[in-house]
Design an enzyme around this catalytic site. Structure first.
Site, PDB file in Angstrom:
ATOM      1  N   THR A  78      44.212  43.023  45.805  1.00  0.00           N
ATOM      2  CA  THR A  78      44.216  44.477  45.984  1.00  0.00           C
ATOM      3  C   THR A  78      43.336  45.100  44.902  1.00  0.00           C
ATOM      4  OG1 THR A  78      46.222  44.709  44.668  1.00  0.00           O
ATOM      5  CG2 THR A  78      46.497  44.495  47.067  1.00  0.00           C
ATOM      6  N   SER A  84      43.262  47.665  42.442  1.00  0.00           N
ATOM      7  CA  SER A  84      43.635  47.823  41.027  1.00  0.00           C
ATOM      8  C   SER A  84      43.963  46.484  40.385  1.00  0.00           C
ATOM      9  CB  SER A  84      44.833  48.761  40.877  1.00  0.00           C
ATOM     10  OG  SER A  84      44.443  50.066  41.209  1.00  0.00           O
ATOM     11  N   CYS A  85      44.627  45.638  41.142  1.00  0.00           N
ATOM     12  CA  CYS A  85      45.048  44.336  40.602  1.00  0.00           C
ATOM     13  C   CYS A  85      43.852  43.440  40.325  1.00  0.00           C
ATOM     14  CB  CYS A  85      45.997  43.651  41.582  1.00  0.00           C
ATOM     15  SG  CYS A  85      47.386  44.700  42.064  1.00  0.00           S
ATOM     16  N   SER A  86      42.895  43.438  41.229  1.00  0.00           N
ATOM     17  CA  SER A  86      41.740  42.540  41.114  1.00  0.00           C
ATOM     18  C   SER A  86      40.628  43.100  40.244  1.00  0.00           C
ATOM     19  CB  SER A  86      41.167  42.233  42.504  1.00  0.00           C
ATOM     20  OG  SER A  86      42.076  41.449  43.232  1.00  0.00           O
TER      21      SER A  86
END
Length: 167
Positions: free
Chosen positions: A58, A60-62
């Site tokens: 996703t 923000s996560c990546s």
């Protein structure tokens, strides 16, 4: 169960699903075999940084969350941390692919599945609906010494930089 907090012991029943890194299954299209990772046992006598994300792959996560831990891995380990792990609600196959997509080898960072958000719920329902919330923990010899859940959508208190400052 009451919410886990700083000063509490890690429960004795924390188990994640996980696919160990092997050279044979290092290609992103190769599938390993998921096993249970008994975090309560494995982390009992270690210093651990655990961060959680709402989902593998996703934005923000990546783009913001995981890269900070990759970039600061040496600095985190230099502070005496034995294990750095990331969890998400995704299954072990997706978490394994996410580690490979980010060039992580030899389990330098463990990519663990919090199936059914079972662990995140033990923290006092640190979830976002069906997903894990964005948070970070530092566990030292079985005791939680840092526990922060993001108050909004940004990566602040659970960032590698914030955790590194508390080590």
């Amino acid at each position: 169960m009451a919410s886990l907090k700083v000063g509490d012991s890690l429960p004795s029943d924390v188990v994640f699903s996980y696919i160990p890194y092997t050279e044979e299954s290092s290609e992103i299209t190769a599938c390993g075999i998921p096993i249970n990772y008994d975090a309560s046992k494995e982390w009992a006598k270690k210093k651990v940084v655990l961060f959680a994300v709402p989902g593998a792959f996703t934005p923000s996560c990546s783009v913001r969350h995981l890269p900070g831990y990759i970039e600061n891995l040496s600095a985190i380990k230099a502070k005496g941390v034995d294990v750095v792990a990331v969890i998400a609600y995704n299954d072990a196959f997706v978490m394994s692919a996410w580690s490979k997509a980010n060039g992580i080898k030899n389990d330098d960072i463990l990519f663990l599945s919090d199936a059914g958000t079972a662990f995140s719920k033990k923290l006092g329902d640190w979830t976002l609906g069906e997903r894990t919330a964005r948070y970070a923990l530092v566990i030292d010899n079985g005791k939680i010494v840092y526990a922060e859940k993001e108050p909004g959508r940004e990566v602040t208190v659970s960032s590698a930089e914030a955790v590194l400052a508390k080590l």
